[in-house]
Design a protein around this motif. Structure first.
Motif, PDB file in Angstrom:
ATOM      1  N   PRO A   1       1.081  -1.109  -0.198  1.00 32.98           N
ATOM      2  CA  PRO A   1      -0.004  -0.376   0.030  1.00 32.98           C
ATOM      3  C   PRO A   1       0.811   1.516   0.070  1.00 32.98           C
ATOM      4  O   PRO A   1       0.192   2.556  -0.353  1.00 32.98           O
ATOM      5  CB  PRO A   1      -1.123  -0.073   1.246  1.00 32.98           C
ATOM      6  N   ASP A   2       2.257   1.156   0.634  1.00 27.33           N
ATOM      7  CA  ASP A   2       2.971   2.653   1.035  1.00 27.33           C
ATOM      8  C   ASP A   2       4.390   2.660  -0.393  1.00 27.33           C
ATOM      9  O   ASP A   2       4.948   3.094  -0.473  1.00 27.33           O
ATOM     10  CB  ASP A   2       3.243   2.979   1.982  1.00 27.33           C
ATOM     11  N   LYS A   3       3.967   1.776  -1.200  1.00 28.74           N
ATOM     12  CA  LYS A   3       5.288   1.335  -2.069  1.00 28.74           C
ATOM     13  C   LYS A   3       6.005   3.127  -2.902  1.00 28.74           C
ATOM     14  O   LYS A   3       7.234   3.191  -2.709  1.00 28.74           O
ATOM     15  CB  LYS A   3       5.425   0.995  -3.734  1.00 28.74           C
ATOM     16  N   GLU A   4       4.914   3.787  -2.650  1.00 26.65           N
ATOM     17  CA  GLU A   4       6.018   4.694  -3.091  1.00 26.65           C
ATOM     18  C   GLU A   4       6.414   5.788  -2.541  1.00 26.65           C
ATOM     19  O   GLU A   4       7.094   6.551  -3.003  1.00 26.65           O
ATOM     20  CB  GLU A   4       4.254   6.050  -4.121  1.00 26.65           C
ATOM     21  N   ASP A   5       6.337   4.996  -1.176  1.00 27.12           N
ATOM     22  CA  ASP A   5       6.932   6.628   0.138  1.00 27.12           C
ATOM     23  C   ASP A   5       8.144   5.917   1.157  1.00 27.12           C
ATOM     24  O   ASP A   5       8.649   6.075   2.077  1.00 27.12           O
ATOM     25  CB  ASP A   5       6.039   7.409   0.896  1.00 27.12           C
ATOM     26  N   THR A   6       8.050   4.228   0.507  1.00 26.67           N
ATOM     27  CA  THR A   6       8.505   3.832   1.562  1.00 26.67           C
ATOM     28  C   THR A   6       9.568   2.929   0.948  1.00 26.67           C
ATOM     29  O   THR A   6       9.799   2.087  -0.231  1.00 26.67           O
ATOM     30  CB  THR A   6       7.337   2.519   2.657  1.00 26.67           C
ATOM     31  N   ILE A   7      10.762   2.709   2.132  1.00 24.05           N
ATOM     32  CA  ILE A   7      12.098   1.893   1.751  1.00 24.05           C
ATOM     33  C   ILE A   7      11.501   0.532   2.555  1.00 24.05           C
ATOM     34  O   ILE A   7      11.337   0.796   3.935  1.00 24.05           O
ATOM     35  CB  ILE A   7      13.121   1.908   1.522  1.00 24.05           C
ATOM     36  N   LEU A   8      11.152  -0.467   2.195  1.00 20.36           N
ATOM     37  CA  LEU A   8      11.278  -1.963   2.546  1.00 20.36           C
ATOM     38  C   LEU A   8      12.864  -2.826   2.604  1.00 20.36           C
ATOM     39  O   LEU A   8      13.663  -2.962   2.253  1.00 20.36           O
ATOM     40  CB  LEU A   8      10.928  -3.466   2.061  1.00 20.36           C
ATOM     41  N   ASN A   9      13.279  -2.002   4.126  1.00 17.21           N
ATOM     42  CA  ASN A   9      14.395  -2.998   4.402  1.00 17.21           C
ATOM     43  C   ASN A   9      14.443  -4.684   4.999  1.00 17.21           C
ATOM     44  O   ASN A   9      13.845  -4.694   6.390  1.00 17.21           O
ATOM     45  CB  ASN A   9      15.197  -1.838   5.684  1.00 17.21           C
ATOM     46  N   ILE A  10      14.822  -4.694   4.255  1.00 12.03           N
ATOM     47  CA  ILE A  10      14.819  -6.707   4.122  1.00 12.03           C
ATOM     48  C   ILE A  10      15.760  -7.471   5.452  1.00 12.03           C
ATOM     49  O   ILE A  10      16.977  -7.302   4.685  1.00 12.03           O
ATOM     50  CB  ILE A  10      14.509  -7.667   3.172  1.00 12.03           C
TER      51      ILE A  10
ATOM     52  N   GLN B   1       9.932 -19.211  10.576  1.00 16.59           N
ATOM     53  CA  GLN B   1       9.733 -19.403  11.309  1.00 16.59           C
ATOM     54  C   GLN B   1       8.414 -18.168  10.390  1.00 16.59           C
ATOM     55  O   GLN B   1       6.985 -18.449  10.472  1.00 16.59           O
ATOM     56  CB  GLN B   1       9.223 -18.571  12.521  1.00 16.59           C
ATOM     57  N   GLY B   2       9.129 -17.536   9.454  1.00 16.86           N
ATOM     58  CA  GLY B   2       8.084 -16.648   8.659  1.00 16.86           C
ATOM     59  C   GLY B   2       8.809 -15.683   8.796  1.00 16.86           C
ATOM     60  O   GLY B   2       9.576 -14.697   8.616  1.00 16.86           O
ATOM     61  N   MET B   3       7.274 -14.342   7.703  1.00 19.89           N
ATOM     62  CA  MET B   3       7.802 -13.630   8.731  1.00 19.89           C
ATOM     63  C   MET B   3       7.205 -11.948   9.257  1.00 19.89           C
ATOM     64  O   MET B   3       6.174 -12.154   9.002  1.00 19.89           O
ATOM     65  CB  MET B   3       7.317 -11.995   6.636  1.00 19.89           C
ATOM     66  N   GLN B   4       7.891 -11.182   9.443  1.00 23.69           N
ATOM     67  CA  GLN B   4       7.130 -10.174  10.820  1.00 23.69           C
ATOM     68  C   GLN B   4       7.371  -8.398  10.046  1.00 23.69           C
ATOM     69  O   GLN B   4       8.833  -8.188   9.991  1.00 23.69           O
ATOM     70  CB  GLN B   4       7.871 -10.000  12.120  1.00 23.69           C
ATOM     71  N   SER B   5       6.641  -7.789  10.230  1.00 31.49           N
ATOM     72  CA  SER B   5       6.663  -6.135  10.035  1.00 31.49           C
ATOM     73  C   SER B   5       7.116  -6.203  11.568  1.00 31.49           C
ATOM     74  O   SER B   5       7.060  -6.169  12.377  1.00 31.49           O
ATOM     75  CB  SER B   5       5.399  -5.618   9.626  1.00 31.49           C
ATOM     76  N   THR B   6       8.172  -4.598  11.535  1.00 26.93           N
ATOM     77  CA  THR B   6       9.489  -4.881  12.033  1.00 26.93           C
ATOM     78  C   THR B   6       9.836  -3.344  12.563  1.00 26.93           C
ATOM     79  O   THR B   6       9.190  -2.585  10.871  1.00 26.93           O
ATOM     80  CB  THR B   6      10.521  -5.276  12.665  1.00 26.93           C
ATOM     81  N   ARG B   7      10.159  -2.886  14.294  1.00 31.31           N
ATOM     82  CA  ARG B   7      11.106  -1.345  13.525  1.00 31.31           C
ATOM     83  C   ARG B   7      12.763  -1.559  13.625  1.00 31.31           C
ATOM     84  O   ARG B   7      12.555  -2.683  14.217  1.00 31.31           O
ATOM     85  CB  ARG B   7      10.578  -0.999  14.836  1.00 31.31           C
ATOM     86  N   LEU B   8      13.171  -0.845  13.024  1.00 32.54           N
ATOM     87  CA  LEU B   8      14.734  -0.671  14.012  1.00 32.54           C
ATOM     88  C   LEU B   8      14.537  -0.777  15.417  1.00 32.54           C
ATOM     89  O   LEU B   8      13.618   0.187  16.271  1.00 32.54           O
ATOM     90  CB  LEU B   8      14.983   0.960  13.258  1.00 32.54           C
TER      91      LEU B   8
ATOM     92  N   PHE C   1      12.508 -15.126  12.596  1.00 37.94           N
ATOM     93  CA  PHE C   1      11.955 -14.836  11.889  1.00 37.94           C
ATOM     94  C   PHE C   1      12.370 -14.030  10.457  1.00 37.94           C
ATOM     95  O   PHE C   1      14.047 -13.164  10.545  1.00 37.94           O
ATOM     96  CB  PHE C   1      10.831 -14.044  11.991  1.00 37.94           C
ATOM     97  N   ILE C   2      12.167 -13.799   9.230  1.00 41.87           N
ATOM     98  CA  ILE C   2      12.895 -12.441   8.339  1.00 41.87           C
ATOM     99  C   ILE C   2      12.112 -11.353   9.157  1.00 41.87           C
ATOM    100  O   ILE C   2      10.869 -10.924   9.099  1.00 41.87           O
ATOM    101  CB  ILE C   2      12.584 -12.974   7.105  1.00 41.87           C
ATOM    102  N   SER C   3      12.700 -10.382   9.031  1.00 45.26           N
ATOM    103  CA  SER C   3      12.734  -9.124   9.334  1.00 45.26           C
ATOM    104  C   SER C   3      12.381  -7.735   8.039  1.00 45.26           C
ATOM    105  O   SER C   3      12.801  -8.096   6.591  1.00 45.26           O
ATOM    106  CB  SER C   3      13.745  -8.483  10.485  1.00 45.26           C
ATOM    107  N   VAL C   4      10.983  -7.635   8.440  1.00 45.34           N
ATOM    108  CA  VAL C   4      10.649  -6.623   6.821  1.00 45.34           C
ATOM    109  C   VAL C   4      10.580  -5.078   7.697  1.00 45.34           C
ATOM    110  O   VAL C   4       8.818  -5.218   8.920  1.00 45.34           O
ATOM    111  CB  VAL C   4       9.452  -7.109   5.725  1.00 45.34           C
TER     112      VAL C   4
END
Length: 250
Positions: free
Chosen positions: A150-159, A170-177, A222-225
């Protein structure tokens, strides 16, 4: 679909090559990356010396500059057609917490976003890249879903991807730094002539690494996104700053 692929480990780095081969199944991939390892270059641009681009064949170009130079040159002069997305990596070693301030991998993605494109930075949490294919698989899955982000025009995904076989993740998680402790002291030694020389010390240990952070995700397999952006304004402090400035007379 056209992809600009870059990194900070160099154009012939194993992580970049593995990702390039994978992405070529789905898209046209143009690689523009440093000719040597430029880890830790952050967002630096080369302004006082000329940059040279070398055609390495098969849509691969090397640049005698930083990761930011590579993406900047590609998007402002080298490429005839603008790509649809910038992907940086696969980096050898994690880029979590405070690391993103220094990371050339993240900087290459930031430059892509700064110049108007969706951007992804991806790192494998091992300098040996023993399980680089787990990072490759991660990007394959995310890339296929990017049009729905939804926010690909303003966001960088750091994986960041754990150094594990795919079937152990185990899966993927939406995370903060997260955050590290203060860096270790510089290492002082001598050159052959007895003069002092210094090596930058290792980064600090994890400090803020609780649930919800990128550190926690990796530590629990988990994979950190982590969604990050370029705007460094601390909006919570705007009113306090305005109130403080009212007491200062020119």
């Amino acid at each position: 679909m056209n992809i600009l692929l870059s990194n900070d480990d160099g154009y012939n780095a194993p992580g970049l090559q593995a990702l390039r081969i994978s992405l070529m199944q789905f898209a046209t991939v143009i690689t523009v990356a440093p000719e040597t390892n430029r880890s830790g270059a952050s967002n630096s641009l080369t302004l006082e010396t000329p940059l040279r681009i070398t055609d390495r064949g098969e849509n691969i170009y090397s640049v005698n500059g930083t990761p930011t130079d590579c993406v900047h040159l590609a998007l402002t002069g080298l490429l005839k057609d603008e790509p649809d997305i910038v992907i940086s990596g696969i980096n050898a070693g994690a880029n979590m917490g405070d690391d993103v301030l220094y990371s050339g991998t993240v900087a290459a993605a930031m430059e892509g976003r700064f110049l108007g494109l969706p951007a992804i930075a991806v790192s494998s949490c091992s300098f040996g890249l023993e399980h680089v294919q787990s990072a490759v698989k991660t990007i394959e899955l995310l890339f296929k879903q990017m049009s729905h982000f939804p926010d690909k025009e303003d966001t960088i995904l750091n994986i960041n991807v754990p150094n594990l076989p795919w079937n152990q993740i185990q899966g993927m998680q939406s995370t903060r730094l997260g955050r590290r402790h203060k860096a270790e002291p510089v290492i002082n030694t001598k050159d052959p002539r007895g003069n002092d020389i210094y090596w930058v010390g290792p980064p600090g240990e994890e400090q803020d690494a609780g649930k919800g952070t990128d550190f926690y995700a990796i530590n629990t397999q988990f994979i950190s996104v982590t969604p990050i952006h370029i705007d460094l304004t601390r909006y919570q402090a705007l009113q306090d700053t305005a109130d403080w400035l009212e007491n200062i007379t020119l």
